[in-house]
Write a protein that holds these residues in place. Structure first.
Motif, PDB file in Angstrom:
ATOM      1  N   PRO A  50       0.757  -1.118   0.024  1.00 62.80           N
ATOM      2  CA  PRO A  50      -0.171  -0.175   0.107  1.00 62.80           C
ATOM      3  C   PRO A  50       0.857   1.433   0.002  1.00 62.80           C
ATOM      4  O   PRO A  50       0.573   2.389  -0.580  1.00 62.80           O
ATOM      5  CB  PRO A  50      -0.569   0.030   1.329  1.00 62.80           C
ATOM      6  N   CYS A  51       1.934   1.157   0.536  1.00 63.47           N
ATOM      7  CA  CYS A  51       2.914   2.278   0.634  1.00 63.47           C
ATOM      8  C   CYS A  51       3.512   2.901  -0.994  1.00 63.47           C
ATOM      9  O   CYS A  51       4.072   3.864  -0.923  1.00 63.47           O
ATOM     10  CB  CYS A  51       4.175   2.176   1.471  1.00 63.47           C
ATOM     11  N   GLY A  52       3.356   2.060  -1.929  1.00 63.02           N
ATOM     12  CA  GLY A  52       3.598   2.579  -3.170  1.00 63.02           C
ATOM     13  C   GLY A  52       4.927   1.967  -3.584  1.00 63.02           C
ATOM     14  O   GLY A  52       5.408   2.041  -4.655  1.00 63.02           O
ATOM     15  N   LEU A  53       5.570   1.153  -2.862  1.00 56.57           N
ATOM     16  CA  LEU A  53       6.789   0.531  -3.225  1.00 56.57           C
ATOM     17  C   LEU A  53       6.768  -0.478  -3.804  1.00 56.57           C
ATOM     18  O   LEU A  53       5.422  -1.196  -3.864  1.00 56.57           O
ATOM     19  CB  LEU A  53       8.071   0.462  -2.011  1.00 56.57           C
ATOM     20  N   ALA A  54       7.497  -1.030  -4.792  1.00 53.69           N
ATOM     21  CA  ALA A  54       7.134  -2.273  -5.850  1.00 53.69           C
ATOM     22  C   ALA A  54       7.037  -3.487  -4.998  1.00 53.69           C
ATOM     23  O   ALA A  54       6.334  -4.523  -5.680  1.00 53.69           O
ATOM     24  CB  ALA A  54       8.309  -2.096  -6.864  1.00 53.69           C
ATOM     25  N   GLU A  55       7.456  -3.717  -3.962  1.00 52.10           N
ATOM     26  CA  GLU A  55       7.550  -5.138  -3.031  1.00 52.10           C
ATOM     27  C   GLU A  55       6.203  -5.348  -2.741  1.00 52.10           C
ATOM     28  O   GLU A  55       5.307  -4.598  -2.427  1.00 52.10           O
ATOM     29  CB  GLU A  55       8.622  -4.936  -1.818  1.00 52.10           C
ATOM     30  N   SER A  56       5.950  -6.732  -2.274  1.00 56.80           N
ATOM     31  CA  SER A  56       4.903  -7.218  -1.816  1.00 56.80           C
ATOM     32  C   SER A  56       4.721  -6.474  -0.385  1.00 56.80           C
ATOM     33  O   SER A  56       5.532  -6.183   0.266  1.00 56.80           O
ATOM     34  CB  SER A  56       4.637  -8.719  -1.561  1.00 56.80           C
ATOM     35  N   TYR A  57       3.413  -6.389   0.050  1.00 58.83           N
ATOM     36  CA  TYR A  57       3.310  -5.808   1.498  1.00 58.83           C
ATOM     37  C   TYR A  57       4.033  -6.818   2.415  1.00 58.83           C
ATOM     38  O   TYR A  57       4.689  -6.250   3.337  1.00 58.83           O
ATOM     39  CB  TYR A  57       1.532  -5.969   2.115  1.00 58.83           C
ATOM     40  N   ALA A  58       4.126  -8.059   2.524  1.00 57.55           N
ATOM     41  CA  ALA A  58       4.921  -9.017   3.311  1.00 57.55           C
ATOM     42  C   ALA A  58       6.308  -8.455   3.393  1.00 57.55           C
ATOM     43  O   ALA A  58       7.118  -8.554   4.259  1.00 57.55           O
ATOM     44  CB  ALA A  58       4.752 -10.331   3.044  1.00 57.55           C
ATOM     45  N   ALA A  59       6.941  -8.449   2.017  1.00 56.77           N
ATOM     46  CA  ALA A  59       8.155  -8.068   1.956  1.00 56.77           C
ATOM     47  C   ALA A  59       8.672  -6.757   2.216  1.00 56.77           C
ATOM     48  O   ALA A  59       9.831  -6.164   2.647  1.00 56.77           O
ATOM     49  CB  ALA A  59       8.889  -8.375   0.809  1.00 56.77           C
ATOM     50  N   CYS A  60       7.513  -5.809   2.265  1.00 56.72           N
ATOM     51  CA  CYS A  60       7.833  -4.299   2.673  1.00 56.72           C
ATOM     52  C   CYS A  60       7.272  -3.841   4.101  1.00 56.72           C
ATOM     53  O   CYS A  60       7.957  -4.189   4.795  1.00 56.72           O
ATOM     54  CB  CYS A  60       7.124  -3.407   1.568  1.00 56.72           C
ATOM     55  N   CYS A  61       6.014  -3.324   3.907  1.00 51.94           N
ATOM     56  CA  CYS A  61       5.693  -2.684   5.265  1.00 51.94           C
ATOM     57  C   CYS A  61       5.463  -4.019   6.313  1.00 51.94           C
ATOM     58  O   CYS A  61       5.392  -3.842   7.552  1.00 51.94           O
ATOM     59  CB  CYS A  61       4.476  -1.713   5.236  1.00 51.94           C
ATOM     60  N   GLY A  62       4.736  -5.041   5.717  1.00 56.32           N
ATOM     61  CA  GLY A  62       4.405  -6.176   6.447  1.00 56.32           C
ATOM     62  C   GLY A  62       5.599  -6.525   7.600  1.00 56.32           C
ATOM     63  O   GLY A  62       5.124  -7.004   8.733  1.00 56.32           O
ATOM     64  N   ARG A  63       6.776  -6.546   7.025  1.00 63.27           N
ATOM     65  CA  ARG A  63       7.912  -7.099   7.964  1.00 63.27           C
ATOM     66  C   ARG A  63       8.084  -6.099   8.902  1.00 63.27           C
ATOM     67  O   ARG A  63       8.799  -6.382  10.136  1.00 63.27           O
ATOM     68  CB  ARG A  63       9.315  -7.026   7.024  1.00 63.27           C
ATOM     69  N   PHE A  64       7.451  -4.869   9.039  1.00 65.79           N
ATOM     70  CA  PHE A  64       7.752  -3.801  10.260  1.00 65.79           C
ATOM     71  C   PHE A  64       6.530  -4.216  11.084  1.00 65.79           C
ATOM     72  O   PHE A  64       6.465  -3.957  12.192  1.00 65.79           O
ATOM     73  CB  PHE A  64       7.806  -2.409   9.724  1.00 65.79           C
ATOM     74  N   HIS A  65       5.222  -4.281  10.241  1.00 66.16           N
ATOM     75  CA  HIS A  65       4.057  -4.464  11.207  1.00 66.16           C
ATOM     76  C   HIS A  65       3.912  -5.542  11.884  1.00 66.16           C
ATOM     77  O   HIS A  65       3.541  -5.506  13.247  1.00 66.16           O
ATOM     78  CB  HIS A  65       2.719  -4.615  10.115  1.00 66.16           C
ATOM     79  N   ASP A  66       4.834  -6.659  11.581  1.00 64.86           N
ATOM     80  CA  ASP A  66       4.837  -7.807  12.437  1.00 64.86           C
ATOM     81  C   ASP A  66       5.658  -7.790  13.467  1.00 64.86           C
ATOM     82  O   ASP A  66       5.720  -8.864  14.518  1.00 64.86           O
ATOM     83  CB  ASP A  66       5.114  -9.080  11.646  1.00 64.86           C
ATOM     84  N   GLY A  67       6.598  -6.661  13.477  1.00 61.22           N
ATOM     85  CA  GLY A  67       7.263  -6.452  14.884  1.00 61.22           C
ATOM     86  C   GLY A  67       8.882  -7.171  14.615  1.00 61.22           C
ATOM     87  O   GLY A  67       9.644  -7.068  15.368  1.00 61.22           O
ATOM     88  N   GLY A  68       9.078  -7.898  13.521  1.00 58.71           N
ATOM     89  CA  GLY A  68      10.208  -8.557  13.297  1.00 58.71           C
ATOM     90  C   GLY A  68      11.534  -7.392  13.095  1.00 58.71           C
ATOM     91  O   GLY A  68      12.512  -7.834  13.423  1.00 58.71           O
ATOM     92  N   LEU A  69      10.992  -6.403  12.369  1.00 57.96           N
ATOM     93  CA  LEU A  69      12.124  -5.428  12.002  1.00 57.96           C
ATOM     94  C   LEU A  69      11.539  -3.979  12.516  1.00 57.96           C
ATOM     95  O   LEU A  69      10.347  -3.790  12.370  1.00 57.96           O
ATOM     96  CB  LEU A  69      12.567  -5.253  10.681  1.00 57.96           C
ATOM     97  N   ALA A  70      12.338  -3.252  12.553  1.00 63.48           N
ATOM     98  CA  ALA A  70      11.985  -1.665  12.768  1.00 63.48           C
ATOM     99  C   ALA A  70      12.336  -0.708  11.568  1.00 63.48           C
ATOM    100  O   ALA A  70      13.477  -1.324  10.907  1.00 63.48           O
ATOM    101  CB  ALA A  70      12.766  -1.161  13.955  1.00 63.48           C
ATOM    102  N   ALA A  71      11.844  -0.126  11.297  1.00 61.92           N
ATOM    103  CA  ALA A  71      12.143   0.950  10.018  1.00 61.92           C
ATOM    104  C   ALA A  71      13.332   1.526  10.323  1.00 61.92           C
ATOM    105  O   ALA A  71      13.617   2.045  11.249  1.00 61.92           O
ATOM    106  CB  ALA A  71      10.762   1.748   9.765  1.00 61.92           C
TER     107      ALA A  71
END
Length: 124
Positions: free
Chosen positions: A5-26
């Motif tokens: 949704p943020c507009g970058l080409a990656e999938s949600y899971a590979a892009c913002c989803g990795r931050f949402h799930d708490g695994g990584l910080a932006a």
């Protein structure tokens, strides 16, 4: 594959989803801002609250289920990189509500708290 949704080409899971799930910080203020837009788009209030500066964070957050966030444009940024402690991201967020298209513009301020980027507030 659907882009994030943020507009970058990656999938949600590979892009913002990795931050949402708490695994990584932006790692940058812009990526945090993009991930927060995506959190609005997918209705992740827990992430929005978790990435809000403790001095300005509301006690709770209720999103309007009738508001659909559709597109994000980054208009500018200052600081907010790997070596910075503060930064701003100016953006235009497009939405659909009640069958009508609209957008909001904001220049958001970000700050590091405990080593993590968090949303502080919006500049007037």
């Amino acid at each position: 594959m659907t882009s994030c949704p943020c507009g970058l080409a990656e999938s949600y899971a590979a892009c913002c989803g990795r931050f949402h799930d708490g695994g990584l910080a932006a790692p940058t203020a812009e990526l945090l801002m993009r991930s927060r837009f995506s959190a609005f788009a997918v209705g992740d209030t827990a992430y929005l609250l978790r990435t809000w500066h403790p001095d300005t964070r509301p006690r709770r957050l209720a999103l309007d289920p009738g508001q659909e966030w559709t597109r994000l444009e980054i208009l500018g940024r200052t600081g907010g990189g790997l070596l910075h402690t503060e930064g701003t991201v100016e953006f235009r967020a497009h939405y659909r509500h009640g069958g009508r298209e609209g957008f909001m513009e904001e220049n958001s301020r970000f700050r590091r708290a405990d080593g993590q980027w968090v949303y502080l507030d919006a500049e007037a």
